[in-house]
Write a protein that holds these residues in place. Structure first.
Motif, short mmCIF file in Angstrom:
data_model
loop_
_atom_site.label_atom_id
_atom_site.label_comp_id
_atom_site.label_asym_id
_atom_site.label_seq_id
_atom_site.Cartn_x
_atom_site.Cartn_y
_atom_site.Cartn_z
N SER A 15 0.81 -1.21 0.00
CA SER A 15 0.00 0.00 0.00
C SER A 15 0.85 1.27 0.00
O SER A 15 1.77 1.41 0.81
CB SER A 15 -0.91 0.03 1.23
N PHE A 50 -0.16 3.89 1.14
CA PHE A 50 -0.47 4.55 2.40
C PHE A 50 0.44 4.09 3.53
O PHE A 50 0.34 4.60 4.66
CB PHE A 50 -1.94 4.33 2.77
N HIS A 91 -1.63 9.59 3.83
CA HIS A 91 -2.93 10.02 4.36
C HIS A 91 -2.84 11.44 4.93
O HIS A 91 -3.67 12.30 4.63
CB HIS A 91 -3.40 9.02 5.41
N VAL A 146 -9.02 10.30 -4.80
CA VAL A 146 -7.77 9.87 -5.41
C VAL A 146 -8.06 9.04 -6.65
O VAL A 146 -9.02 8.27 -6.70
CB VAL A 146 -6.85 9.10 -4.44
N THR A 171 -3.53 -0.38 -2.42
CA THR A 171 -3.63 1.06 -2.18
C THR A 171 -5.09 1.51 -2.27
O THR A 171 -5.55 2.31 -1.44
CB THR A 171 -2.74 1.83 -3.17
N GLY A 225 -7.10 3.10 0.79
CA GLY A 225 -7.68 4.43 0.56
C GLY A 225 -9.18 4.44 0.81
O GLY A 225 -9.72 5.36 1.44
N TYR A 278 -11.44 7.83 1.48
CA TYR A 278 -11.27 8.53 0.21
C TYR A 278 -12.23 7.97 -0.82
O TYR A 278 -12.58 6.79 -0.79
CB TYR A 278 -9.83 8.37 -0.31
N VAL A 300 -12.18 6.72 -4.21
CA VAL A 300 -11.09 6.18 -5.01
C VAL A 300 -11.60 5.78 -6.39
O VAL A 300 -12.64 5.13 -6.50
CB VAL A 300 -10.45 4.95 -4.33
#
Length: 175
Positions: free
Chosen positions: A85, A87, A94, A105, A119, A123, A128, A130
């Motif tokens: 990831s 993140f 983040h 994103v 990811t 996310g 998010y 995504v």
């Protein structure tokens, strides 16, 4: 699209090494280039810094470098990671996104069913919105599944699990 970031995951020369096997989507790099050519918001490049001995993605090696298609744009953030990831890399992605008021994103890169999917899942878990540009990703045959089957499974997992919307390059570029 200032509250939307384009995150390009692991588009590195090491993925051209034959050790990976047969890949799908030969148009992925051209689609990534089209995304970069049309993008006007925050841009992030993520690099996989493999810790596996002999990996084509080992830091310091030619394979760790980004593919030339990425030279066409200047990212706002570049960092490495050692896990799937983006993140969970050298930078707190983040926090970086949150500090800029980014809620959406768009993901593209390599490998569809590994780092891009992971990811997207993280996310989505973080809240998010995504979008995964599936035709701007590629992967490799793995065990008894083809790369195309793995990409289709990723799309189903992400869409069906509510982690991400699956889109095309044309959906993002308007072209």
């Amino acid at each position: 699209m200032t509250n939307t970031a384009l995150i390009i995951v692991d588009v590195q020369r090491g993925f051209d090494d034959p050790v990976w096997g047969r890949r799908n989507n030969p148009d992925a790099e051209a689609n990534i280039a089209a995304l970069l050519d049309s993008w006007d918001g925050p841009l992030v490049y993520v690099r996989h810094d493999s810790t596996k001995p002999g990996s084509p993605l080992a830091p310091g090696g030619e394979g760790n470098r980004f593919k030339p298609e990425l030279d066409r744009a200047t990212p706002d953030l570049v960092f490495g990671k050692k896990v799937n990831s983006a993140f969970h890399g050298e930078v707190d992605l983040h926090a970086w996104l949150t500090n800029r008021g980014i809620n959406d994103v768009v993901l593209a890169g390599i490998q569809t069913n590994m780092c891009v999917e992971t990811t997207a899942r993280v996310g989505g878990n973080l809240g998010y919105r995504v979008k995964v540009v599936l035709d701007a990703t590629f992967t490799f045959d793995l065990e008894d599944l083809t790369a195309d089957q793995l990409a289709a499974a990723t799309a189903t997992n992400l869409r069906g699990g509510g982690f991400a919307e699956i889109v095309s390059t044309k959906d993002i570029t308007g072209g």
